[in-house]
Structure formats: C-alpha cells, structure tokens
Design an enzyme around this catalytic site. Structure first.
Site, short mmCIF file in Angstrom:
data_model
loop_
_atom_site.label_atom_id
_atom_site.label_comp_id
_atom_site.label_asym_id
_atom_site.label_seq_id
_atom_site.Cartn_x
_atom_site.Cartn_y
_atom_site.Cartn_z
N TRP A 163 0.84 -1.20 0.00
CA TRP A 163 0.00 0.00 0.00
C TRP A 163 0.87 1.24 0.00
O TRP A 163 1.61 1.48 0.96
CB TRP A 163 -0.92 -0.01 1.23
N HIS A 180 -7.14 1.65 2.61
CA HIS A 180 -8.26 0.76 2.28
C HIS A 180 -9.32 0.92 3.39
O HIS A 180 -9.09 1.62 4.38
CB HIS A 180 -7.82 -0.69 2.14
N ARG A 206 -4.27 6.37 -1.95
CA ARG A 206 -2.93 5.80 -2.16
C ARG A 206 -2.07 6.76 -2.95
O ARG A 206 -2.56 7.44 -3.86
CB ARG A 206 -3.04 4.46 -2.90
N GLN A 220 -13.86 2.36 -1.75
CA GLN A 220 -13.89 0.92 -1.55
C GLN A 220 -15.17 0.48 -0.87
O GLN A 220 -15.85 1.27 -0.21
CB GLN A 220 -12.71 0.48 -0.66
N VAL A 263 -6.08 -12.19 5.79
CA VAL A 263 -6.94 -13.35 5.51
C VAL A 263 -6.12 -14.61 5.27
O VAL A 263 -4.97 -14.55 4.81
CB VAL A 263 -7.87 -13.10 4.29
N ALA A 317 -13.96 -11.86 4.87
CA ALA A 317 -13.87 -10.43 4.59
C ALA A 317 -13.64 -10.25 3.10
O ALA A 317 -13.12 -11.16 2.44
CB ALA A 317 -12.72 -9.79 5.38
N1 DAH Z 1 -7.89 -4.13 1.66
C1 DAH Z 1 -7.48 -4.78 0.46
C2 DAH Z 1 -6.90 -3.76 -0.47
O1 DAH Z 1 -7.31 -2.65 -0.47
C3 DAH Z 1 -8.62 -5.49 -0.21
C4 DAH Z 1 -9.04 -6.65 0.58
C5 DAH Z 1 -8.52 -7.89 0.34
C6 DAH Z 1 -9.95 -6.50 1.59
C7 DAH Z 1 -8.90 -9.00 1.07
C8 DAH Z 1 -10.36 -7.59 2.36
C9 DAH Z 1 -9.82 -8.83 2.05
O2 DAH Z 1 -11.24 -7.50 3.35
O3 DAH Z 1 -10.21 -9.92 2.79
O4 DAH Z 1 -6.02 -4.07 -1.23
#
Ligand code: DAH
Length: 354
Positions: A163, A180, A206, A220, A263, A317
């Site tokens: 990120w 995010h 970002r 998002q 995750v 998630a």
């Molecule tokens: N937060 C991640 C991103 O912005 C996207 C994401 C991936 C969110 C996997 C989640 C997840 O909740 O389980 O790149």
C-alpha cells in the site's frame, strides 16, 4: 360696480384663463402638483388674490370674496379631475409594464443529481441490507495501528509496501490516510461481539501515479462477517448474490488464490462478464472475467487482537472498488472520470443508475 371691483373681475378672468390653459398642458402627476402649488398653494396666485381682498372697500369685499372663492373652487375641482385622470393612467401603465404572462412555460430548475459513486454506494447498501449486513462508516484519516498493525501487517514488514501510503503530517508519525477500508474490521470488532455482519463503503487513498485505472483517491467497499461456523462457501454465496444483483441473474463468481496478510486463505475474485456472457469482449479484455477485488477467511491473528476466540469464531472479509463496479456495469474506461467533475460525464448517470 365700482372701478375697483371691475378691475378685480378682470383679474379673476385673466387668472382663470391662465390657470385653465396651464392645466390643459399638464400631462404628469408631478406637473399637476406643481400647477396646484402655483395657483392654489399657500403662496399661489389665487391665494394671494384672496389675501389682497382686504385692501378693498368694505362694500366691495363680499362680492369680490364670493367671486374669488368661486374661482378657487372651480380650479380645485378641475385640478382634482386632472389628478384623478393622471393617477388612473399611471396605475394602468404600471400594471401593463409589470404584467406577468402566467401562460408562459416556466424556466426549468436545475436540481442536480447524486454522484454515480454515491448512487452505487446506495445500491450496494441496499443489496447487502437484504443479506443482513449493516453499513458502517469510518474515518478517512487513520492511525497505522488500524490501517496496518491490527490487520496482521506489522511495522517494518515488507507487506506494508503493497500500500503506497500517504502519511499525514502531525506530531505523531503514525497518522495516515487510510489505504483501504479494512481498518474498519478491527474498529467494528472492538465495538461489538459476534455475530458481525457489516459493510463499509468509503474513500481510500494511495500515493500513486495516476492513469486510467489508478487514482490517489478511490472508493472501496469492505465486507466483514464473523460468527460461528462461517466458511468460504458463505463468502462465495454472498459475493455471488451481490454479483447477481449488480450485473444480472446468470452471473458466476470465480476465486483464485491470492495473498493478503489479514486473511487465510486469501483469494481474488472475479465475476463473469455480463456484457459478453464470458465469451470475451472489450470490457473484460477478452478474458471473460471481470476482476472485482480481494477476499478471504479472516486471519486468526486479526480475530485474536480484538479479543475474539479464533477457535470458536471464523469469518470472511472482502474488499472491492466501487468505481470499478460502475466501470464494469457501464463500460466506463477511465477511473479519473469520477473525480474529474466533468458534468457531461456525470450527467449520464443522473438517470442511468437508479
Ligand atoms: N484491503 C485490500 C486492499 O485494499 C482489499 C481486501 C482484500 C480486503 C482482502 C479484504 C480482504 O477485506 O479480505 O487491497
């Protein structure tokens, strides 16, 4: 008739002729008032004539007084008639000038419309409400603790580099613009006990070179469900239902292995292209699939740090881009259009997304 009354009678006649002639040329209220002042006012000619009567012999005065008063009365009456006529004319002119044509069509009022991103947020909130998810909102300025640490991304861990973070200047060195919506996972779980079912729509930031598919600000949609016995199949079912609602009844969802620190297992997910039904077209870049975002089963560490027992609870998630959904649904090919404020672009959605 004495010599004096004779002279007065002439004077009255002369004055009357002058007054009547002058009044005949009056064609405005202002002029009429001036005329009144000149003849009938305290310093007017008729008034001076009346005053001068005191110089007459006693026997001449009554007749002279009556004659002068008669003149005064006649002129006052004439003046009143002229004033009335001019006043009516003025009022009519006024009415004619200010007249409103109530039969003319009204001017259209520009009422504006919700931004396509706002509309899509409303649409997904509605879809997920039917699946039992509540929408929650979190801060766009976050601490590194929520944006990273509690998501199993420790400081100095290479995963942070994924990120490109915008750091907020402050006395502390750990304030960032959230990269995010995932920080709301920990914020939500800290607050409530399972079962958890929330979605989090919101802006993320970002530090990125901008091009057609990268913006430093985007929107998002995070999803989080934690309870006993939640499995990857639940995740797939929920995403599939979302895809059906957004893109039509025959949509299928594809998972592929991917890595996100928060995750395990992690996946990326895609929906088969609604435009070509998976055959391959411009919008899906001939692949038949549209990449939607990342997802997975909530990592035990993420549950543990908020005090949930990972032996008892599991969860899924997901995170995806709101703009991407709109782009896929309407064939928009440049992400920069959303924050670009070009009304010609925005107006297309005023009716399209309901
Ligand atoms: N937060 C991640 C991103 O912005 C996207 C994401 C991936 C969110 C996997 C989640 C997840 O909740 O389980 O790149």
């Amino acid at each position: 008739m004495t010599h004096a009354t004779h002279a007065l009678s002439d004077e009255i006649t002369t004055l009357r002729d002058a007054a009547v002639t002058a009044l005949a040329t009056v064609e405005s209220l202002d002029k009429a008032i001036a005329w009144e002042r000149a003849y009938l006012g305290p310093k007017g000619r008729v008034t001076s004539l009346l005053r001068g009567l005191s110089g007459l012999a006693a026997e001449d005065r009554p007749q002279a007084g009556r004659d002068t008063q008669a003149l005064r009365a006649e002129l006052a009456e004439r003046f009143e008639a002229v004033r009335e006529r001019l006043a009516v004319a003025a009022r009519q002119r006024h009415l004619a000038e200010d007249a409103i044509d109530v039969t003319l069509p009204g001017r259209p009022v520009a009422i504006g419309a919700a931004h396509p991103v706002s509309r899509m947020i409303d649409e997904v909130i509605e879809i997920f409400a039917h699946l039992g998810f509540q929408a929650v909102f979190g801060p766009e300025v976050e601490t590194a603790r929520y944006n990273f640490d509690l998501l199993n991304i420790p400081a100095n861990h290479p995963a942070r580099d994924v990120w490109d973070t915008i750091i907020v200047e402050s006395e502390r060195d750990d304030v960032v613009l959230r990269t995010h919506t995932s920080p709301m996972q920990a914020r939500t779980m800290e607050r409530i006990q399972p079962p958890v079912r929330v979605i989090v729509p919101g802006r993320s930031y970002r530090y990125e070179a901008q091009d057609a598919s990268h913006e430093w600000m985007f929107t998002q949609l995070e999803g989080l469900a934690v309870d006993e016995h939640i499995t990857l199949a639940d995740l797939k079912g929920v995403l599939q239902e979302m895809a059906r609602q957004l893109f039509g009844p025959r949509r299928r969802v594809r998972f592929r292995c991917d890595f996100f620190p928060f995750v395990e297992p992690g996946v990326d997910f895609a929906v088969d292209c609604a435009i070509c039904e998976g055959a391959g077209c411009r919008v899906c870049k001939q692949s038949g699939w549209l990449e939607m975002g990342g997802a997975g089963m909530v990592h035990p560490n993420v549950l543990r740090v908020v005090g949930y027992d990972p032996a008892r609870y599991t969860g899924f998630a997901f995170g995806l881009g709101i703009e991407r959904i709109i782009m896929m649904k309407y064939g928009v090919d440049d992400l920069r259009a959303f924050a670009g404020n070009d009304l010609r672009f925005l107006r297309q959605f005023a009716r399209a997304v309901v």
